[in-house]
Design a protein around this motif. Structure first.
Motif, PDB file in Angstrom:
ATOM      1  N   LEU A   1       0.835  -1.202   0.000  1.00 42.07           N
ATOM      2  CA  LEU A   1       0.000   0.000   0.000  1.00 42.07           C
ATOM      3  C   LEU A   1       0.877   1.262   0.000  1.00 42.07           C
ATOM      4  O   LEU A   1       0.570   2.246  -0.678  1.00 42.07           O
ATOM      5  CB  LEU A   1      -0.900  -0.018   1.240  1.00 42.07           C
ATOM      6  CG  LEU A   1      -2.131   0.860   1.198  1.00 42.07           C
ATOM      7  CD1 LEU A   1      -3.091   0.387   0.117  1.00 42.07           C
ATOM      8  CD2 LEU A   1      -2.826   0.872   2.552  1.00 42.07           C
ATOM      9  N   ALA A   2       1.975   1.191   0.756  1.00 41.17           N
ATOM     10  CA  ALA A   2       2.888   2.343   0.816  1.00 41.17           C
ATOM     11  C   ALA A   2       3.490   2.625  -0.548  1.00 41.17           C
ATOM     12  O   ALA A   2       3.565   3.778  -0.990  1.00 41.17           O
ATOM     13  CB  ALA A   2       3.998   2.065   1.829  1.00 41.17           C
ATOM     14  N   VAL A   3       3.916   1.554  -1.244  1.00 40.07           N
ATOM     15  CA  VAL A   3       4.487   1.728  -2.591  1.00 40.07           C
ATOM     16  C   VAL A   3       3.417   2.281  -3.521  1.00 40.07           C
ATOM     17  O   VAL A   3       3.666   3.212  -4.300  1.00 40.07           O
ATOM     18  CB  VAL A   3       5.032   0.379  -3.133  1.00 40.07           C
ATOM     19  CG1 VAL A   3       5.539   0.536  -4.554  1.00 40.07           C
ATOM     20  CG2 VAL A   3       6.133  -0.159  -2.242  1.00 40.07           C
ATOM     21  N   PHE A   4       2.231   1.718  -3.418  1.00 38.79           N
ATOM     22  CA  PHE A   4       1.112   2.136  -4.271  1.00 38.79           C
ATOM     23  C   PHE A   4       0.840   3.638  -4.098  1.00 38.79           C
ATOM     24  O   PHE A   4       0.766   4.385  -5.084  1.00 38.79           O
ATOM     25  CB  PHE A   4      -0.125   1.304  -3.900  1.00 38.79           C
ATOM     26  CG  PHE A   4      -1.353   1.634  -4.685  1.00 38.79           C
ATOM     27  CD1 PHE A   4      -1.513   1.178  -5.990  1.00 38.79           C
ATOM     28  CD2 PHE A   4      -2.362   2.413  -4.128  1.00 38.79           C
ATOM     29  CE1 PHE A   4      -2.653   1.489  -6.715  1.00 38.79           C
ATOM     30  CE2 PHE A   4      -3.502   2.725  -4.858  1.00 38.79           C
ATOM     31  CZ  PHE A   4      -3.650   2.263  -6.150  1.00 38.79           C
ATOM     32  N   CYS A   5       0.720   4.076  -2.854  1.00 34.86           N
ATOM     33  CA  CYS A   5       0.428   5.500  -2.582  1.00 34.86           C
ATOM     34  C   CYS A   5       1.582   6.391  -3.036  1.00 34.86           C
ATOM     35  O   CYS A   5       1.374   7.442  -3.646  1.00 34.86           O
ATOM     36  CB  CYS A   5       0.173   5.719  -1.089  1.00 34.86           C
ATOM     37  SG  CYS A   5      -1.291   4.869  -0.513  1.00 34.86           S
TER      38      CYS A   5
END
Lengths: 278, 308
Positions: free
Chosen positions: A6-10
């Motif tokens: 999720l962190a990479v995605f955001c």
């Protein structure tokens, strides 16, 4: 690990709000609309109003619009969008030498691959769907039922094609990071645009074959050729398998190829040493 | 903490690390070697980014390759830059802490405190592209220490730092060691490592040449020929006088430079000022080979090959 993905995605979504990327986003959205508009304009000028209302024209126009939209959106926009954003997912980090910072985190490489893949896929969906919606409305199909059927078919094809192409290009990027773009373009030209039209078993390995078959089935397009024989039996470029089978294969392909990319990435060595990738 | 057994790493036909055996307990160590010595390859093996061609690497008892648990306890500051120029230092450090497994809130707190620790508070919201080299080094260090690792690996962390920055980072690292945490510090400059730790690993040509404290390394060097270069306007006279005093093994004259090879540099350093005064010779420059790391490594390499 989900938090890391999720962190990479955001983070990647935030990074994608740059002028060059936004311009690409607009180009991807506007190109099918522009082409559809030109075709419609040409048809309006070339064919008289009385001819345009005839049954034969309307049927032919529906087929033309369906194939044109298919070529423009689930093919071109999906291919180009994912080619641009998933192929360099790893090679860009290696070239920038930022990979090492990500790779020394718990599940770092895995999170980066999946996160970047999801970013690319969700980045391509909006221009494809927006472009599709406007282009379908612009096509001038005779009834709202036809508009709805074509739009719904193309939407489902986009939802299947973008993840599938994204997964293929991601794997190419992981396998061949130094020449990722070259190999991705070569794959597209050779496999998806040539081999997919070869009337042999090999074309069943391509995404195009599956998408084409789904288009014909979902849009209820006629496959009767001028000689009165079904085109699919004479050419075998369009599958006769049930739709669920194509859908299942495309979904399995997307998940399987992303999984394979993760496995390949975990087994490869990318270092910041001068000798770099081995 | 770290155990390498007969580790060899080949890049095709090029040897990165050659038959490296080493056991390190928790503590602070300096990895010293000239450029191209194999330091980065060794660090990549320890962080699991490379797999040894031969031998085995164990960090905290396990292979570091794809070892998620190890990465929770490890902080790594690589030698290269590799930062996203368009994002701010704060966003970048936050992002890396999210990858470390922290929540968004935790990552923000960790990024703020680590950037403050390295003196980047005032510039942390600026894009990295606007940072000087020293600021980038500080930001790199911040991302390595933000998750409070037990073991910190730094590859040439002082590169690009001004003397004040070096002093500040030295203080940060000494405090770090003072907390009982482990550190492996790679550099090609002796004084950088000496300011942080007295435990050395000397590496050259992919081989571990020596290890121990600074004193032990100097003790090893006793009796080895040291070269001293002296610039004078009367090089032949100086060379002749030094030979007569029996302090030089050999003397070479090239232009105004007299290069003396001696097994007892301490005597030379002690007596030379008085001799120069007695002989009426002026010296404009003197470079001690003992300060030249490459000379030290050359001697150690010769020792390693049995040539000395």
């Amino acid at each position: 690990m989900i938090g890391s993905v999720l962190a990479v995605f955001c983070f990647e979504w935030k990074r994608s709000f740059t002028w060059p990327r936004m311009m690409w986003w607009l180009v991807l959205m506007c190109f099918p609309i522009f082409i559809m508009g030109l075709v419609r304009y040409n048809a309006l000028n070339a064919i008289s109003a009385s001819d345009r209302s005839q049954e034969a024209f309307l049927t032919g126009w529906l087929v033309l619009c369906a194939w044109l939209l298919f070529a423009l959106i689930p093919m071109l926009v999906a291919m180009l969008g994912t080619l641009l954003w998933t192929t360099p997912a790893i090679s860009a980090e290696l070239e920038r030498k930022s990979w090492i910072y990500l790779a020394v985190r718990p599940h770092g490489s895995l999170s980066v691959v999946i996160g970047k893949y999801l970013t690319a896929v969700t980045w391509v969906f909006p221009p494809a769907i927006l472009g599709l919606t406007i282009a379908v409305l612009l096509a001038g199909l005779s009834t709202w039922t036809e508009v709805g059927r074509v739009w719904w078919t193309m939407l489902r094809l986009v939802l299947l094609s973008v993840p599938a192409y994204g997964a293929i290009y991601l794997l190419i990027g992981v396998l061949l990071p130094r020449r990722a773009m070259t190999f991705a373009v070569a794959y597209t030209l050779i496999f998806e645009l040539v081999i997919s039209f070869v009337p042999a078993v090999i074309n069943k390995l391509t995404v195009q074959y599956r998408l084409r078959s789904l288009l014909v089935e979902w849009c209820e397009l006629s496959l009767i050729g001028p000689n009165g024989r079904p085109l699919s039996t004479s050419l075998t470029v369009i599958g006769t398998e049930p739709a669920w089978q194509h859908v299942l294969i495309l979904m399995a392909m997307s998940i399987g190829l992303v999984g394979l990319s993760v496995v390949v990435l975990k087994s490869r060595e990318f270092s910041s040493s001068a000798e770099s990738e081995t | 903490m770290i155990e390498l057994k007969n580790v060899t790493k080949l890049y095709g036909k090029v040897i990165g690390v050659n038959d490296f055996t080493l056991t390190l307990e928790a503590g602070a160590y300096g990895l010293l070697g000239p450029n191209g010595a194999g330091k980065s390859t060794l660090l990549n093996l320890i962080t699991g980014q490379l797999q040894p061609t031969l031998g085995s690497v164990r960090v905290l008892g396990r292979s570091p390759r794809n070892h998620a648990e190890l990465f929770r306890h490890l902080g790594y500051c690589p030698g290269g830059e590799g930062m996203y120029s368009e994002v701010s230092g704060y966003d970048w450090v936050c992002y890396l802490q999210r990858l470390q497994g922290m929540s968004a809130k935790q990552s923000r707190i960790a990024a703020t405190s680590s950037l403050e620790l390295v003196g980047m508070s005032s510039a942390m919201n600026r894009p990295i592209s606007s940072y000087s080299r020293g600021m980038r080094q500080r930001t790199k260090l911040a991302q390595a220490i933000a998750h409070n690792p037990d073991f910190l690996i730094l590859d040439e962390p002082f590169n690009g730092l001004d003397p004040i920055g070096r002093h500040e980072l030295t203080t940060v690292l000494l405090d770090w060691i003072g907390l009982g945490k482990s550190l492996l510090f790679a550099s090609h400059l002796l004084h950088e490592i000496e300011s942080i730790t007295q435990s050395f690993l000397l590496i050259c040509g992919g081989r571990l040449l020596a290890s121990g404290t600074a004193e032990e390394v100097h003790t090893m060097m006793v009796g080895l020929p040291n070269e001293v270069a002296i610039r004078t306007e009367s090089p032949y006279e100086l060379a002749s006088r030094l030979m007569q005093e029996h302090v030089a093994e050999s003397v070479t004259v090239k232009g105004e430079i007299v290069t003396i090879s001696t097994r007892n540099p301490a005597v030379l350093y002690e007596k030379l000022p008085a001799w120069l005064q007695d002989w009426g010779l002026a010296v404009s420059e003197m470079r001690s080979a003992d300060e030249s790391l490459q000379a030290l490594f050359n001697s150690l390499m010769k020792m390693h090959r049995g040539e000395l």
